[in-house]
Design an enzyme around this catalytic site. Structure first.
Site, PDB file in Angstrom:
ATOM      1  N   TYR A  56      19.287   3.567   7.556  1.00  0.00           N
ATOM      2  CA  TYR A  56      18.418   4.745   7.526  1.00  0.00           C
ATOM      3  C   TYR A  56      19.211   5.975   7.951  1.00  0.00           C
ATOM      4  O   TYR A  56      19.694   6.069   9.071  1.00  0.00           O
ATOM      5  CB  TYR A  56      17.223   4.575   8.459  1.00  0.00           C
ATOM      6  CG  TYR A  56      16.338   3.372   8.179  1.00  0.00           C
ATOM      7  CD1 TYR A  56      16.279   2.776   6.924  1.00  0.00           C
ATOM      8  CD2 TYR A  56      15.544   2.828   9.193  1.00  0.00           C
ATOM      9  CE1 TYR A  56      15.467   1.682   6.686  1.00  0.00           C
ATOM     10  CE2 TYR A  56      14.723   1.732   8.959  1.00  0.00           C
ATOM     11  CZ  TYR A  56      14.699   1.158   7.702  1.00  0.00           C
ATOM     12  OH  TYR A  56      13.896   0.076   7.475  1.00  0.00           O
ATOM     13  N   SER A 203       5.439  -0.943   5.841  1.00  0.00           N
ATOM     14  CA  SER A 203       4.628  -0.155   4.892  1.00  0.00           C
ATOM     15  C   SER A 203       3.170  -0.618   4.863  1.00  0.00           C
ATOM     16  O   SER A 203       2.589  -0.798   3.781  1.00  0.00           O
ATOM     17  CB  SER A 203       5.222  -0.222   3.474  1.00  0.00           C
ATOM     18  OG  SER A 203       6.451   0.455   3.412  1.00  0.00           O
ATOM     19  N   PRO A 204       2.544  -0.805   6.040  1.00  0.00           N
ATOM     20  CA  PRO A 204       1.149  -1.272   6.043  1.00  0.00           C
ATOM     21  C   PRO A 204       0.165  -0.217   5.547  1.00  0.00           C
ATOM     22  O   PRO A 204      -1.005  -0.527   5.319  1.00  0.00           O
ATOM     23  CB  PRO A 204       0.904  -1.599   7.520  1.00  0.00           C
ATOM     24  CG  PRO A 204       1.814  -0.669   8.260  1.00  0.00           C
ATOM     25  CD  PRO A 204       3.051  -0.580   7.405  1.00  0.00           C
ATOM     26  N   ARG A 207       3.095   3.165   2.001  1.00  0.00           N
ATOM     27  CA  ARG A 207       3.954   4.355   1.949  1.00  0.00           C
ATOM     28  C   ARG A 207       3.129   5.637   2.021  1.00  0.00           C
ATOM     29  O   ARG A 207       3.434   6.635   1.382  1.00  0.00           O
ATOM     30  CB  ARG A 207       4.832   4.324   0.703  1.00  0.00           C
ATOM     31  CG  ARG A 207       5.816   3.169   0.736  1.00  0.00           C
ATOM     32  CD  ARG A 207       6.589   3.006  -0.559  1.00  0.00           C
ATOM     33  NE  ARG A 207       7.593   1.953  -0.390  1.00  0.00           N
ATOM     34  CZ  ARG A 207       7.314   0.635  -0.391  1.00  0.00           C
ATOM     35  NH1 ARG A 207       6.075   0.237  -0.563  1.00  0.00           N
ATOM     36  NH2 ARG A 207       8.253  -0.257  -0.203  1.00  0.00           N
ATOM     37  N   GLY A 208       2.063   5.565   2.805  1.00  0.00           N
ATOM     38  CA  GLY A 208       1.232   6.742   3.032  1.00  0.00           C
ATOM     39  C   GLY A 208       0.067   6.881   2.080  1.00  0.00           C
ATOM     40  O   GLY A 208      -0.869   7.643   2.338  1.00  0.00           O
ATOM     41  N   PHE A 209       0.082   6.149   0.964  1.00  0.00           N
ATOM     42  CA  PHE A 209      -0.976   6.305  -0.034  1.00  0.00           C
ATOM     43  C   PHE A 209      -2.337   5.917   0.538  1.00  0.00           C
ATOM     44  O   PHE A 209      -3.359   6.542   0.248  1.00  0.00           O
ATOM     45  CB  PHE A 209      -0.657   5.441  -1.259  1.00  0.00           C
ATOM     46  CG  PHE A 209      -1.155   6.011  -2.564  1.00  0.00           C
ATOM     47  CD1 PHE A 209      -0.298   6.223  -3.624  1.00  0.00           C
ATOM     48  CD2 PHE A 209      -2.487   6.355  -2.737  1.00  0.00           C
ATOM     49  CE1 PHE A 209      -0.737   6.753  -4.825  1.00  0.00           C
ATOM     50  CE2 PHE A 209      -2.951   6.889  -3.933  1.00  0.00           C
ATOM     51  CZ  PHE A 209      -2.071   7.091  -4.982  1.00  0.00           C
TER      52      PHE A 209
END
Length: 328
Positions: A56, A203-204, A207-209
């Protein structure tokens, strides 16, 4: 803060973790001051499970996390990863799992983080060119040397997990898991539960969606990698947005945010499972923490299953090149 046991080797962490990737890359411009404040706020809330990786940034996220925890190391369950190789200019150079690289990567992470040990050390992606036994043996040597406490794997296939666990106990498997990524329910979750391995869900929030805050692809920064994500592209975007609208409607009825509902669903899947939503800002972190107070009834869970059954999301989790590195 609720605690959860991950694996059978003694690892225990907060029921909710903090993913730090987006503080340094992939999700638009970072803000180091706010990022460090977010990590500190996480610890104040009792969220002590902090997740980073050498790739990262590249490399800069470990430095940032190390700076944030320098005076508070004893409060933190620190997780980092190796295996995705990147060059100094950010270029992706493939996957390595050979013993020499495992040792080099660990020492480099310890230096960047400014710590003398890593609590949970993951193989980020499985190297198909190297027998998993070689990789895990090298990781086991790090445990014997006191550089690492517990071992983890990420996005590994059931057969690979079994082979690895036979070499040295694996405490955690980390794989994407959320209301719109339920692939692991078929074989991976049953495998780790049979072996007594904990599960960390990255990514629970899709990814923000799944937060309901993204209504258009234009809501994302120009340099955000989600512009190239299949689930954020073309017709898939609108189809997924329609699903999230149902989640928002249910969250409103429950008196919580869509993000809290999505996280509460992951938390309800078992006490051996810890979601690690990424947060770049304190306000989002605090909202996510509220998921621990959301109670879902059996009827709620059935309704969510009707809204977002396995396979409901439109599009693959990653673009084709990244998909090839999954389930290794």
């Amino acid at each position: 803060m609720q605690k959860r046991k991950l694996g059978q080797q003694g690892l225990e962490a907060s029921a909710l973790g903090l993913g730090c990737m987006g503080m340094s890359e992939f999700y638009g411009q970072g803000d180091e001051v706010e990022s460090i404040a977010t990590i500190h706020r996480s610890l104040e809330l009792g969220i002590n499970f902090i997740d980073t990786a050498d790739m990262y940034g590249p490399f800069t996220n470990e430095i940032l996390v190390g700076k944030a925890i320098r005076e508070r190391r004893d409060e933190v369950i620190l997780a980092t990863k190796f295996g995705n190789v990147r060059g100094p200019n950010g270029e992706f150079l493939g996957i390595r799992g050979d013993a020499e690289y495992v040792r080099q990567a660990c020492d480099a992470s310890l230096s960047r983080l400014g710590v003398d040990h890593i609590d949970l050390y993951y193989q980020h992606r499985v190297d198909p060119k190297v027998p998993i036994e070689e990789t895990i043996n090298a990781m086991a040597e790090l445990v014997k040397a006191g550089k690492v406490r517990y071992l983890g794997m990420s996005e590994a296939a059931p057969a690979t997990i079994r082979r690895a666990h036979a070499v040295h106990p694996i405490s955690v498997l980390q794989t994407e898991y959320s209301l719109w990524s339920r692939d692991s329910e078929e074989a991976i979750l049953p495998t780790v539960r049979e072996l007594g391995i904990g599960y960390v869900a990255y990514s629970p929030l899709g990814r923000g969606f799944l937060t309901g805050q993204i209504k258009s692809i234009e809501d994302l920064p120009a340099d955000d990698y989600r512009h190239n994500s299949p689930r954020f592209s073309g017709e898939n975007f609108q189809r997924n947005l329609d699903l999230v609208s149902e989640v928002e409607r249910m969250a409103q009825e429950k008196g919580c945010s869509a993000a809290q509902l999505a996280l509460a669903w992951v938390l309800a899947q078992g006490n051996d499972l810890v979601p690690i939503p990424g947060s770049k800002r304190r306000r989002n972190l605090e909202d996510n923490a509220g998921a621990l107070n959301v109670e879902l009834t059996a009827e709620d869970l059935q309704r969510i299953d009707r809204i977002l059954p396995p396979g409901a999301a439109a599009g693959e989790r990653y673009a084709a090149p990244q998909m090839q590195a999954l389930n290794g």
